[in-house]
Write an enzyme that holds these catalytic residues in place. Sequence first.
Site, PDB file in Angstrom:
ATOM      1  N   GLU A 308     -26.208  -8.108 -32.177  1.00 22.27           N
ATOM      2  CA  GLU A 308     -26.470  -8.865 -30.955  1.00 22.27           C
ATOM      3  C   GLU A 308     -27.152 -10.192 -31.265  1.00 22.27           C
ATOM      4  O   GLU A 308     -26.743 -11.240 -30.780  1.00 22.27           O
ATOM      5  CB  GLU A 308     -27.362  -8.039 -30.023  1.00 22.27           C
ATOM      6  CG  GLU A 308     -27.764  -8.761 -28.753  1.00 22.27           C
ATOM      7  CD  GLU A 308     -26.590  -9.037 -27.840  1.00 22.27           C
ATOM      8  OE1 GLU A 308     -25.877  -8.081 -27.510  1.00 22.27           O
ATOM      9  OE2 GLU A 308     -26.360 -10.202 -27.481  1.00 22.27           O
ATOM     10  N   ASP A 312     -25.773 -13.976 -30.600  1.00 24.42           N
ATOM     11  CA  ASP A 312     -26.472 -14.893 -29.695  1.00 24.42           C
ATOM     12  C   ASP A 312     -26.813 -16.216 -30.381  1.00 24.42           C
ATOM     13  O   ASP A 312     -26.559 -17.295 -29.842  1.00 24.42           O
ATOM     14  CB  ASP A 312     -27.773 -14.246 -29.175  1.00 24.42           C
ATOM     15  CG  ASP A 312     -27.505 -13.041 -28.285  1.00 24.42           C
ATOM     16  OD1 ASP A 312     -26.358 -12.874 -27.835  1.00 24.42           O
ATOM     17  OD2 ASP A 312     -28.446 -12.260 -28.046  1.00 24.42           O
ATOM     18  N   SER A 603     -22.463 -10.107 -23.508  1.00 24.06           N
ATOM     19  CA  SER A 603     -23.504 -10.495 -24.453  1.00 24.06           C
ATOM     20  C   SER A 603     -23.223 -11.830 -25.110  1.00 24.06           C
ATOM     21  O   SER A 603     -24.138 -12.511 -25.541  1.00 24.06           O
ATOM     22  CB  SER A 603     -23.528  -9.490 -25.598  1.00 24.06           C
ATOM     23  OG  SER A 603     -24.336  -8.432 -25.306  1.00 24.06           O
TER      24      SER A 603
END
Length: 686
Positions: A308, A312, A603
Amino acid sequence: MKGIKSLLSLTALLVLANASAIPSYVEVHEKRESLHPRWTKRDRVESHKLFPMRIGLTQTNLDVGYEHLMDVSNPASANFGKHWTSKQVIDAFQPSKETENEVRKWLVENGIPSSRITHSENKGWFAFYATAEEAERLLHTEFHEYEDSESGGVIPGCEAYHLPKHVREHIDYVTPGIRLLAPVQRQSLKREVVVDENGLMKRNIHGLLQNPSDASYTKPNDLSTCDVAITPDCVAALYKIPPGKTSHPNNSLGIFESELQFYTQQDLDLFFTNFTTPQHIPNGTHPIAANIDGGLGVIEDPYYAGGEVSLDLELAYPIVYPQTITLYNVDDFIVQANQNDTYTFGFNTFLDALDGSYCSFSAYNETGNDPNLDQEYPDPLLGGWQGQLMCGVYKPTNVISLSYGGQESDLPISYQKRQCLEYMKLGLQGVSFLFASGDSGVSNYPASVGGIDGPTGCLGPNLDIFNPTWPGTCPYVTSVGATKVYPGKTVNDSESAVFDPAGFPYSVNYSSGGGFSNIYPIPDYQASAVKVYFDNHDPGYPYYSALSPDTGDIKLLPDVGALAGSTGGIYNRIGRGIPDVAANGDNIAVYNGGNFTLSGGTSASTPIFSAVITRLNEERINAGKGPIGFLNPSLYANPSMLNDITNGSNPGCNTIGFSAVKGWDPVTGLGTPNFPKMLEYYMSLP
Ligand SMILES: *[C@@H]1O[C@H](CO)[C@@H](O)[C@H](O)[C@H]1NC(C)=O
Ligand SMILES: *[C@@H]1O[C@H](CO)[C@@H](O)[C@H](O)[C@H]1NC(C)=O
Ligand SMILES: *[C@@H]1O[C@H](CO)[C@@H](O)[C@H](O)[C@H]1NC(C)=O
Ligand SMILES: *[C@@H]1O[C@H](CO)[C@@H](O)[C@H](O)[C@H]1NC(C)=O
Ligand SMILES: *[C@@H]1O[C@H](CO)[C@@H](O)[C@H](O)[C@H]1NC(C)=O
Ligand SMILES: *[C@@H]1O[C@H](CO)[C@@H](O)[C@H](O)[C@H]1NC(C)=O
Ligand SMILES: *[C@@H]1O[C@H](CO)[C@@H](O)[C@H](O)[C@H]1NC(C)=O
Ligand SMILES: *[C@@H]1O[C@H](CO)[C@@H](O)[C@H](O)[C@H]1NC(C)=O
Ligand SMILES: *[C@@H]1O[C@H](CO)[C@@H](O)[C@H](O)[C@H]1NC(C)=O
């Protein structure tokens, strides 16, 4: 059975008999309707026993918070962009002087000397010690001991208590009182998390990772392969984002991480080297660490690199650079590793760190963090964060991207609403919160064993009711859905709503989270967009029109079936719609743990949209203006600055879900960014 029943009605009679002895200038303030079977009422509390009493004072203006927020974020308002200071926010929402005075006067007149009364720092409540006898006299009630069969604990409580009529409006609630809070039992609301074969926690909105693959087929500057892998150049081309040039000191992009999401510098360097030519981001570029309650952003060992956080940072850096990123890594390792709870619940410890007043803020019958849901600090576990809970230690960045969330149905309504108010308060101060809308279309991951959502990820007795994702449903944040460049399409074509059936390539069915809240009504800024959607594109599913009652009880939202009633409805027609906007969320090129791989999820969409807003803020700040702050009113006021997505849907709960159509839809919201149009619009605002 019969015996028990008649015993209960006898008790009810006794209460009635008592009530008749109560003076006429008081009224019942709170009354318990039923007693959970885990509790047994025991003896009357001995009169000399001491109670720690707390009187929750009525907050002023919470109900006008929406108007305050619109006043600074509605582009039609003369006060657009005139954000408040944190002191202005505290002052505006603290209980009024009249409330304070009336309640204090009533206490003093009833035998609680002023010297015994403490007023909390955030002005939300009075605290004092009183004997059972004093408390009974004050509240015209009787206190009994209640025994909890699960923990064996005993706490004092009453069935109902009374306050003078003129005092009632100033008081939210009194404890001890009718609410029987089980002794802290941190597992009580938690469930197991199912980890799929890729090691993904299915409950949360994590970046979905494909298997490591070969980078060679995707060339950094070649836009002909954007249907295979989304590189920084693909994102820039899709949304017409020119390279960034400046880095104003007050405009870092905030990114939230937890759940053991640590990045390695090597991954960032590999990514910068291979994908950011010729606009080269130098090796060693890394986020500003904002570690909270024992959090830590970076790690050396690639084995622990988090999918994740890699996703990002690698999406956001190419958009914002040379602007910086501030990485909020929240909670100590023990808490982060506890997959049972982190960020199914949460965000409270994060918000505490941004706004010290939130640490002790009371609303909806909750004060400060929830002992059942939020981690306590210092963490008593070995290796846990030994410091105090961090309160107000970081100034929030203008934009905060959060690719995390859970299900509305998993959390007490009061918990969600209290937190939602905090997004409103930080919005008043100019902060934009962007949350991922979820990766399971109208449902949620069918994961929580024994959980409310059960095996389908859907709600209700037949497990067919749509299950919206929190906290995007809070009307004071921006919820971001996902789009995809389908095979054979280019960056010159319109994108479509993402849909990947399970196994192609992710192990789960992946589609853009969307739908309608069961807690929050449709906010004004969105009302006409939602109406147009239903007028022109009613999906034809049976629906209900109900909002979860605001009882303030420590109660989950289990009974969506009850909301639906006998309508047979499978979604709420009067709830806030999500998402608000969308951005690409599939086949994203990332380096993670030293490997090239493709990743996806809302996400991914969230940091893209957040980075775009950061760039818009950068231009505004360079021109002497403030950051945009809460985005939704201005987004809905000018939807033509977004690329409307009109193809695709978000399947779930044995339906094809909703469809992406012209105008707003509960799949891709208003659409994806068109940077030049957004820039022109936002530069035209004060
Ligand atoms: C997109 O359109 C531009 C301008 O028409 C063209 O130069 C470019 O080759 C197109 N890109 C792709 C990937 O088709
Ligand atoms: C950054 O913000 C602070 C207030 O938070 C202000 O005092 C300072 O002047 C700002 N810096 C610049 C360069 O605008
Ligand atoms: C940057 O880091 C990458 C990965 O470690 C490495 O391959 C590359 O040679 C480095 N570039 C420079 C200019 O040092
Ligand atoms: C970086 O990109 C080059 C060229 O596309 C490729 O040959 C190389 O394997 C990539 N490096 C890594 C570490 O994947
Ligand atoms: C997580 O929940 C499971 C099942 O309830 C339990 O066995 C386990 O001990 C819990 N783990 C932690 C770290 O609390
Ligand atoms: C994906 O959706 C299909 C159709 O609704 C369903 O049959 C299947 O079980 C789902 N697969 C997973 C892994 O959830
Ligand atoms: C507090 O809880 C009581 C009983 O659960 C409820 O009647 C009251 O409305 C709640 N107050 C708020 C502000 O939610
Ligand atoms: C990277 O790829 C190698 C080789 O396929 C594999 O052993 C390793 O587990 C991968 N690392 C991560 C973090 O996925
Ligand atoms: C519409 O979306 C579907 C997937 O839902 C995709 O296969 C198709 O190519 C898209 N059509 C257009 C015209 O973009």
